[in-house]
Design an enzyme around this catalytic site. Sequence first.
Site, PDB file in Angstrom:
ATOM      1  N   ASP A  67       0.814  -1.216   0.000  1.00 40.98           N
ATOM      2  CA  ASP A  67       0.000   0.000   0.000  1.00 40.98           C
ATOM      3  C   ASP A  67       0.847   1.266   0.000  1.00 40.98           C
ATOM      4  OD1 ASP A  67       0.682  -0.849   2.650  1.00 40.98           O
ATOM      5  OD2 ASP A  67      -0.809   0.506   3.500  1.00 40.98           O
ATOM      6  N   HIS A  68       2.160   1.092  -0.009  1.00 37.52           N
ATOM      7  CA  HIS A  68       3.066   2.243  -0.055  1.00 37.52           C
ATOM      8  C   HIS A  68       3.931   2.270  -1.325  1.00 37.52           C
ATOM      9  CE1 HIS A  68       2.455   3.539   4.219  1.00 37.52           C
ATOM     10  NE2 HIS A  68       1.985   2.307   4.264  1.00 37.52           N
ATOM     11  N   HIS A 140       8.187  -1.072  13.115  1.00 34.40           N
ATOM     12  CA  HIS A 140       7.147  -1.685  12.300  1.00 34.40           C
ATOM     13  C   HIS A 140       7.534  -3.136  12.039  1.00 34.40           C
ATOM     14  CE1 HIS A 140       3.559  -1.512   9.969  1.00 34.40           C
ATOM     15  NE2 HIS A 140       4.137  -1.675   8.787  1.00 34.40           N
ATOM     16  N   ASP A 211       4.701   3.783   8.636  1.00 32.80           N
ATOM     17  CA  ASP A 211       3.927   3.002   9.596  1.00 32.80           C
ATOM     18  C   ASP A 211       4.794   2.677  10.807  1.00 32.80           C
ATOM     19  OD1 ASP A 211       2.176   3.102   7.528  1.00 32.80           O
ATOM     20  OD2 ASP A 211       1.955   0.939   7.280  1.00 32.80           O
ATOM     21  N   HIS A 269      -3.173   7.472   7.125  1.00 34.06           N
ATOM     22  CA  HIS A 269      -3.151   6.000   7.181  1.00 34.06           C
ATOM     23  C   HIS A 269      -4.309   5.504   8.056  1.00 34.06           C
ATOM     24  CE1 HIS A 269      -1.343   1.913   7.478  1.00 34.06           C
ATOM     25  NE2 HIS A 269      -0.817   2.233   6.305  1.00 34.06           N
TER      26      HIS A 269
END
EC number: 3.1.26.11
Length: 309
Positions: A67-68, A140, A211, A269
């Site tokens: 998603d990044h 993370h 994140d 996010h």
Amino acid sequence: MELLFLGTGAGVPAKLRNVSAVALKLLQERGAVWLFDCGEATQHQILHTRLKPRRIEKIFITHLHGDHIYGLPGLLGSRSFQGGKEGVTVYGPKGLKEFITVTLSVSKTHLQYPLNIMEIEEGILFEDKDFIVEAKKLDHGIDSYGYRIQEKERPGPLLVEKLKEQGMMPGPYYRELKEGKKVVLENGSVINGVDYLGDSQKGRVVTILGDTRPCTAALQLAEDADVLVHEATFADGNEEMAWEYYHSTISQAVDIAKKSNAKLLLLTHISSRYTEEDGRQLEAEAKQLFDNCVIASDFLEVKVPLQTE
């Protein structure tokens, strides 16, 4: 200097929020745009803005979750097809180079501009006369970095009234004087721009985190930031789930902002489980903890003002 959010969701694209991407527009400062993360369909999001892909000179990837990064090959290819000629530097964790080169190679995508891929570690990644970019590793499930973009001290304003008192009216010399240079007038006299500048202006600081769980590195990167962009995947009350999935809750992000003395907190996010109405409620709750706080939405633009403004 402005921030433009192109995607503010978490994990998967949703109708309300696309996945992660935020542009730092430095059009006045250097005629360029720096992109932070490039989730799926980022180039589609750009089509709804005035942002020009050819203006993108640097791309900073926080970590390699899909998603990044899934929008990165497409954006790089489209930038070439659209006539982008200036080089691009992409920064990110180990593995980024393989991801980009294999994807472009297999798809037979040939870029018409130089592409420099830098796999990073903690420390200063970039420095010139105007900016310093520093990275630190966050907490993370995989290597995830936060970035601190620090503008260097800016020259003070030109003291126009003082110049007028000396009989020097506005004209082509003003630009050179503003840059602190010496100018020679037609009568042979020399004026030193340094003598006609006000107090220097402190540079701005923007911190954009990937994140993360709450951690010391986040505090260090966010110290005295004018703007802090922090993930808030989960609402308060979900601390155990946030910890398990290596993310943060809203109050945890607020705690980082308070302890680091950040001036403005932009939360992003956001999990797709939260509706638009939920988002308004979450922002109201966040503001009770930290007044200068906004839950970012796709296409939100935020100006980063000079400290004198």
